[in-house]
Design a protein around this motif. Structure first.
Motif, short mmCIF file in Angstrom:
data_model
loop_
_atom_site.label_atom_id
_atom_site.label_comp_id
_atom_site.label_asym_id
_atom_site.label_seq_id
_atom_site.Cartn_x
_atom_site.Cartn_y
_atom_site.Cartn_z
N PRO A 109 111.10 25.47 116.19
CA PRO A 109 110.01 26.42 116.45
C PRO A 109 110.36 27.88 116.14
N TRP A 110 111.48 28.17 115.52
CA TRP A 110 111.87 29.53 115.19
C TRP A 110 112.23 29.63 113.71
N GLY A 111 112.15 30.83 113.21
CA GLY A 111 112.55 31.08 111.83
C GLY A 111 111.77 30.24 110.84
N ASP A 112 112.47 29.72 109.83
CA ASP A 112 111.82 28.90 108.81
C ASP A 112 111.68 27.44 109.23
N GLY A 113 112.18 27.08 110.39
CA GLY A 113 112.04 25.73 110.92
C GLY A 113 113.10 24.75 110.46
N VAL A 114 114.02 25.18 109.58
CA VAL A 114 115.04 24.29 109.06
C VAL A 114 116.39 24.57 109.72
N LYS A 115 116.63 25.82 110.05
CA LYS A 115 117.93 26.21 110.61
C LYS A 115 117.91 26.08 112.13
N SER A 116 119.03 25.60 112.69
CA SER A 116 119.13 25.50 114.14
C SER A 116 119.23 26.89 114.75
N LEU A 117 119.17 26.97 116.06
CA LEU A 117 119.18 28.26 116.74
C LEU A 117 120.49 29.00 116.52
N PHE A 118 121.60 28.29 116.50
CA PHE A 118 122.92 28.91 116.31
C PHE A 118 123.46 28.59 114.92
N HIS A 119 122.64 28.74 113.91
CA HIS A 119 123.01 28.40 112.54
C HIS A 119 124.01 29.41 111.98
N ASN A 120 125.08 28.89 111.39
CA ASN A 120 126.08 29.70 110.71
C ASN A 120 126.05 29.29 109.24
N PRO A 121 125.62 30.16 108.33
CA PRO A 121 125.45 29.74 106.94
C PRO A 121 126.76 29.36 106.26
N HIS A 122 127.89 29.80 106.79
CA HIS A 122 129.16 29.46 106.15
C HIS A 122 129.63 28.05 106.53
N THR A 123 129.37 27.64 107.74
CA THR A 123 129.89 26.35 108.20
C THR A 123 128.84 25.27 108.38
N ASN A 124 127.59 25.63 108.60
CA ASN A 124 126.54 24.65 108.84
C ASN A 124 125.71 24.42 107.58
N ALA A 125 125.69 23.19 107.12
CA ALA A 125 124.90 22.86 105.94
C ALA A 125 123.47 22.52 106.34
N LEU A 126 122.56 22.80 105.45
CA LEU A 126 121.17 22.40 105.62
C LEU A 126 121.02 20.98 105.05
N PRO A 127 119.87 20.34 105.20
CA PRO A 127 119.72 18.99 104.65
C PRO A 127 119.95 18.91 103.14
N ASP A 128 119.71 20.02 102.43
CA ASP A 128 119.89 20.03 100.97
C ASP A 128 121.26 20.55 100.55
N GLY A 129 122.07 21.04 101.45
CA GLY A 129 123.38 21.58 101.10
C GLY A 129 123.58 22.95 101.74
N TYR A 130 124.67 23.61 101.36
CA TYR A 130 124.96 24.93 101.91
C TYR A 130 124.04 25.98 101.30
N GLU A 131 123.83 27.04 102.07
CA GLU A 131 123.07 28.18 101.56
C GLU A 131 123.97 29.00 100.65
N ASP A 132 123.40 29.63 99.69
CA ASP A 132 124.18 30.55 98.86
C ASP A 132 124.12 31.93 99.50
N VAL A 133 125.20 32.29 100.19
CA VAL A 133 125.27 33.56 100.91
C VAL A 133 126.27 34.43 100.20
N ASP A 134 125.87 35.69 99.95
CA ASP A 134 126.80 36.64 99.32
C ASP A 134 127.88 37.01 100.30
N GLU A 135 129.14 36.92 99.84
CA GLU A 135 130.28 37.29 100.70
C GLU A 135 130.42 38.80 100.69
N HIS A 136 130.75 39.37 101.83
CA HIS A 136 130.92 40.83 101.93
C HIS A 136 132.29 41.22 101.53
#
Length: 108
Positions: free
Chosen positions: A81-108
């Motif tokens: 019920p939050w955000g885009d509906g795919v990510k869990s409440l404590f989603h970490n894009p580096h360690t938590n994969a989505l059903p289709d795979g990891y997100e492409d996040v730019d590293e700082h």
């Protein structure tokens, strides 16, 4: 002879009862509080500090594991019920994969 043994046993029982009742008096447990206070200061606090130092010194950048699309993992039968509906409440894009795979996040 049996008379003196029974009197000795009675005296021992009476002295034990008196010592137990004396320890039940109010304020007799103050030594326990002091013991826990000292244990907290001299055992628990240094243990926490040592754990913090260990985490700080051993922190490394870990590579994320490869994505393997297992069918039994990341099942979404209902949108969150939050955000885009795919990510869990404590989603970490580096360690938590989505059903289709990891997100492409730019590293700082």
């Amino acid at each position: 002879m049996a008379f003196s043994i029974s009197n000795t046993i009675k005296r021992g029982i009476v002295s034990n009862i008196r010592s137990f009742s004396a320890s039940a008096e109010a304020g007799s447990h103050s030594g326990g509080m002091r013991q826990w206070k000292l244990a907290s200061i001299f055992v628990a606090m240094p243990a926490v500090v040592l754990c913090m130092i260990n985490v700080y010194l051993s922190h490394e950048h870990h590579e994320r594991p490869p994505f393997i699309p297992y069918e039994h993992m990341r099942i979404r039968t209902k949108r969150f019920p939050w955000g885009d509906g795919v990510k869990s409440l404590f989603h970490n894009p580096h360690t938590n994969a989505l059903p289709d795979g990891y997100e492409d996040v730019d590293e700082h």
